[in-house]
Design a protein around this motif. Structure first.
Motif, PDB file in Angstrom:
ATOM      1  N   LYS A  24     -14.486 -38.852 -13.891  1.00 43.19           N
ATOM      2  CA  LYS A  24     -14.839 -38.065 -15.069  1.00 43.19           C
ATOM      3  C   LYS A  24     -15.006 -36.589 -14.724  1.00 43.19           C
ATOM      4  O   LYS A  24     -14.568 -35.715 -15.464  1.00 43.19           O
ATOM      5  CB  LYS A  24     -16.123 -38.602 -15.707  1.00 43.19           C
ATOM      6  CG  LYS A  24     -15.935 -39.900 -16.474  1.00 43.19           C
ATOM      7  CD  LYS A  24     -17.002 -40.118 -17.540  1.00 43.19           C
ATOM      8  CE  LYS A  24     -18.400 -39.981 -17.002  1.00 43.19           C
ATOM      9  NZ  LYS A  24     -19.416 -40.303 -18.036  1.00 43.19           N
ATOM     10  N   ARG A  25     -15.654 -36.315 -13.582  1.00 44.76           N
ATOM     11  CA  ARG A  25     -15.845 -34.912 -13.172  1.00 44.76           C
ATOM     12  C   ARG A  25     -14.497 -34.249 -12.881  1.00 44.76           C
ATOM     13  O   ARG A  25     -14.288 -33.069 -13.226  1.00 44.76           O
ATOM     14  CB  ARG A  25     -16.760 -34.842 -11.955  1.00 44.76           C
ATOM     15  CG  ARG A  25     -18.220 -35.130 -12.266  1.00 44.76           C
ATOM     16  CD  ARG A  25     -19.144 -34.551 -11.202  1.00 44.76           C
ATOM     17  NE  ARG A  25     -18.891 -35.114  -9.886  1.00 44.76           N
ATOM     18  CZ  ARG A  25     -19.455 -36.230  -9.425  1.00 44.76           C
ATOM     19  NH1 ARG A  25     -20.310 -36.896 -10.183  1.00 44.76           N
ATOM     20  NH2 ARG A  25     -19.184 -36.676  -8.215  1.00 44.76           N
ATOM     21  N   GLN A  78     -12.915 -33.478 -16.246  1.00 49.42           N
ATOM     22  CA  GLN A  78     -13.545 -32.360 -16.947  1.00 49.42           C
ATOM     23  C   GLN A  78     -13.258 -31.024 -16.279  1.00 49.42           C
ATOM     24  O   GLN A  78     -12.974 -30.026 -16.945  1.00 49.42           O
ATOM     25  CB  GLN A  78     -15.054 -32.603 -17.031  1.00 49.42           C
ATOM     26  CG  GLN A  78     -15.427 -33.774 -17.934  1.00 49.42           C
ATOM     27  CD  GLN A  78     -16.855 -34.233 -17.754  1.00 49.42           C
ATOM     28  OE1 GLN A  78     -17.580 -33.713 -16.897  1.00 49.42           O
ATOM     29  NE2 GLN A  78     -17.281 -35.220 -18.547  1.00 49.42           N
ATOM     30  N   ASN A 109      -9.720 -30.124 -16.941  1.00 48.56           N
ATOM     31  CA  ASN A 109      -9.344 -30.196 -18.359  1.00 48.56           C
ATOM     32  C   ASN A 109      -8.118 -31.077 -18.554  1.00 48.56           C
ATOM     33  O   ASN A 109      -7.181 -30.736 -19.282  1.00 48.56           O
ATOM     34  CB  ASN A 109      -9.082 -28.790 -18.919  1.00 48.56           C
ATOM     35  CG  ASN A 109      -9.074 -28.780 -20.440  1.00 48.56           C
ATOM     36  OD1 ASN A 109      -9.713 -29.604 -21.079  1.00 48.56           O
ATOM     37  ND2 ASN A 109      -8.325 -27.857 -21.019  1.00 48.56           N
TER      38      ASN A 109
END
Length: 239
Positions: A207-208, A211, A214
């Motif tokens: 997830k990191r 994020q 992007n």
């Protein structure tokens, strides 16, 4: 239009769409291609047809017969306006009798006249249960090609199109979800093995990465899996 023509044509269209739905293997692109071809086949005066999808401001031609429907979608994307977008966004029917003299979308109309021979447009919103809005569009190269009678038949065909497209789209989305889950699971397993962490920590790391770059989570996972595959292949090739 002959009074006996519309009911007979409605029966033919329903049988055609039912045949698409009864195929053993439903492939989204094949079904959409057949639906666009069916629009030209069944709808009087229609020379070209296409189905357009607009999601979060992005316009895509899901299928079309010949090059012109895609060109008109491209022009709508450039202008941010046009009959297909108006029909899809307002859940409506939009008819253009002569694009050369239609004042509703001047920039769009000028570009269409300059870049295509299309003069008549009929756009009909398709009921959708997915993100975005969509429309079935038929086109002709002569002005005033679609009268009230043809418009009524076209609306029936648009309803059949939505009926045929919906289950195929749902099946496709289901298999995409399964594929995404499988790829993400593979990426999590690789991260767990490489960094000696548990499943929850591996997912948080994914997830990191998503994020910070992007980039959609599935794309990050797919890139990690592909990188691992290439690394393994290179290792196998070494003497």
């Amino acid at each position: 239009m002959n009074s006996d023509f519309a009911p007979r044509l409605d029966l033919e269209m329903s049988e055609f769409v039912r045949g698409l739905q009864q195929r053993q293997k439903l492939v989204v692109k094949e079904v959409l291609d057949d639906l666009a071809a069916g629009a030209v086949r069944f709808l009087p005066s229609a020379q070209h047809a296409g189905i357009t999808l607009a999601v979060r401001g992005r316009i895509s031609t899901e299928t079309c017969t010949g090059p012109f429907p895609a060109v008109l979608d491209e022009i709508q994307a450039e202008c941010g306006a046009g009959p297909c977008l108006s029909a899809a966004k307002n859940d409506d029917v939009v008819r253009v009798d002569d694009i050369a003299n239609d004042p509703r979308w001047p920039t769009y109309s000028r570009a269409v006249v300059e870049r295509t021979p299309i003069r008549s447009v009929l756009s009909m919103a398709l009921v959708s249960d997915s993100p975005g809005v969509s429309a079935l569009n038929i086109y002709a190269e002569k002005p005033s090609a679609f009268d009230v009678g043809i418009t009524e038949v076209a609306l029936s065909y648009a309803a059949y199109t939505a009926m045929a497209w919906t289950p195929v789209r749902r099946d496709h989305q289901f298999h995409q979800a399964l594929q995404s889950r499988d790829i993400i699971g593979q990426a999590k397993g690789m991260i767990m093995e490489r960094f000696r962490i548990d499943a929850a920590q591996a997912f948080e790391l994914l997830k990191r990465l998503s994020q910070s770059s992007n980039t959609p989570l599935f794309t990050v996972a797919a890139e990690l899996v592909e990188a691992e595959r290439l690394e393994f292949t290179d290792t196998e090739r070494q003497p």
